[in-house]
Design an enzyme around this catalytic site. Sequence first.
Site, PDB file in Angstrom:
ATOM      1  CD  GLU B  49      -9.447   7.638  12.961  1.00 65.23           C
ATOM      2  OE1 GLU B  49      -8.293   8.980  12.438  1.00 65.23           O
ATOM      3  OE2 GLU B  49      -9.084   6.615  12.637  1.00 65.23           O
ATOM      4  CG  ASP B  60      -1.044  12.763   9.081  1.00 67.08           C
ATOM      5  OD1 ASP B  60      -2.204  11.642   8.502  1.00 67.08           O
ATOM      6  OD2 ASP B  60      -1.307  13.541  10.199  1.00 67.08           O
ATOM      7  CE1 TYR B 173      -5.019   3.789  11.095  1.00 63.94           C
ATOM      8  CE2 TYR B 173      -5.932   5.050  12.986  1.00 63.94           C
ATOM      9  CZ  TYR B 173      -5.342   5.066  11.759  1.00 63.94           C
ATOM     10  OH  TYR B 173      -5.492   5.719  10.101  1.00 63.94           O
TER      11      TYR B 173
END
Lengths: 402, 258
Positions: B49, B60, B173
């Site tokens: 990725e 994040d 994911y």
Amino acid sequence: MNKNFGRFGGQYVPEALMYPLKELEAAFDKYSKDEDFIKEYRYYLKEYVGRETPLYLAQRLTETLKGAKIYLKREDLNHTGAHKINNVLGQILLAKRMGKKKVIAETGAGQHGVATATGAALFGMECTVFMGEEDVQRQQLNVFRMELLGAKVVTVTSGTSTLKDATNEAIREWVRTVEDTFYVIGSVVGPHPYPTMVRDFQRVIGDETRRQILEKEGRLPDKIIACVGGGSNAMGIFYPFVEDLKVDLIGIEAAGLGVESGKHAVVLNKAAGGTLGVLHGMKTMLLTDENGNIIPAHSISAGLDYPGVGPEHAYLQDVKRATYEMITDQEALDGFEMLSKIEGIIPALESSHAIAYAMKIAPTMKPEEIIVINLSGRGDKDTHTVMDYFRDGKTGLEKLNK
Amino acid sequence: MNRIEATFMKLKKEGKKAHISFLTAGDPSIDQSFELVKALIEGGSDIVEIGVPYSDPLADGPVIQAASTRALASGVTVEQVFELAARCRTATDIPMLFLMYANTLMVYGVERFIARCSMVGIDGLIIPDIPYEEREGILPYMKKYGVEMIPLVAPTSKDRVPLITSECNGFVYCVSSLGVTGRTSEFANDIEDYIKDVKSQTSLPVAIGFGITDYEDVKRLESVADGVIVGSAIVKEIERSNGDAATLKTFVSKLFFG
């Protein structure tokens, strides 16, 4: 409930927030129609905030500008000094009904943080406020007010250490704590249902204005002027007039040191030309560079210092129902001084942008025409920011604030 | 069949799990990123990725935020990230994904961006701030250009999994309750139940990515999932070694294989 305003709005958030947002939407939908909830909300607006606020005929300002008749909607007289508390109380009452024990909020200059800390103190809830490091340093007084009210202030050092980063951090914290925490957003921004919910908690401004102007003048105003950062005070006063097509709705964006300087917060007015993008969970007009990174906004007024705008404003511009004009730092300071000197009202620097625009257009209008300015907050919080400028013979503008 | 499906199928046949690694493009510099991607692959990654640096990465954690800030400070552009991907594609045939944010896509232009992905050999996109409900303006272009949407699932997704994974062909994911990348504390014990629950609702391979710091974590998570995703630990190592490729290769190899 519609999550979009035309091509703007939506829910651009991590998957972890989709269920919580659906819960929030359901709760808001239910309680906004619930008589007990509405009664309680109105009770606090009246007894605690001090509503309704006056619609005051600014006689000397009118005479000085020699044009349209000017009314001020006195949101500066609310408890905590601005319109922010209207929304905070609505959201905190909703949080209580949803069984949440903690609230979090983002803040720029600290006004929404102080309002949230106030509401949390009133209802005995735990409160955490996220504030960029840069803002913490220049707004020590508000940091202390929040602490005095029992809130915890978290200094945010990521990105540019300002409001947009504090908002990112509040969203991250909400993702982590969503089970027991309610996120009180301070403007008509963020993912659905926030823009709609905040507007509905702020529309009391416009509802009162409408009733008051009909009582005083027997007709609706010709123009309503309000400053726009995220845009909650403007949305609050505009919304009840959206169907009245004869009433011009004018939002004022902060042009900072001028759009040509690059230091501004103009996203809607075509002179600056914002970009369609996604920030803080909403699709709206933004300040971005060609790589899609957010460009920090600039304004002398921290409340307008935001690189985006509420999606409903972007929509109102798209459908040509509202127009968005610009006022520079300098013009806002002139408005600030004018209202202080001739009406004995020290306005917030945010609201001073709306006053400055009225100063431009009122002289071009007829005496029988009516302008309403939303005086969204009082200026006590700004006096330390502008003190050096006025004492140094109105010089050093570029040193102010940032 | 796309590269992602093919990789998971091949690994399954061999009785192996997918090792997925992440780095931020341009951290510490775009030239080093090429060597670092090669190091990730040589260290045993099956899928890579590449993070497209963005000013406001709200999904994040602090480690990857800081990497994004460093990359932007070094002047990295979206164009350079595409060039990096194209260069990597000449050196490898493993699946490569972009981890990015909605605003980068919108400002570049949705169709233009996805077409370019296809051209440079990017196989899929992970966009944490595009949930299922906001896919409709994007998915048709991804189908048109053969780029996969990698759906993210959170513990709060519950019965949304079939919806979220519909029309996707890569892998799922799974993120932690934290929802943002980086390590969490209390969640570890519930992981097995969470992954089992997700697997019961989808036929796609399921990969988990949160807070994996060492080989012990990798072993434990491989026993429940089809793949493990390592981000923050790698980014931290890149920062620590100032982007030294040989160091990273050793680090990744130890991480995945002990």
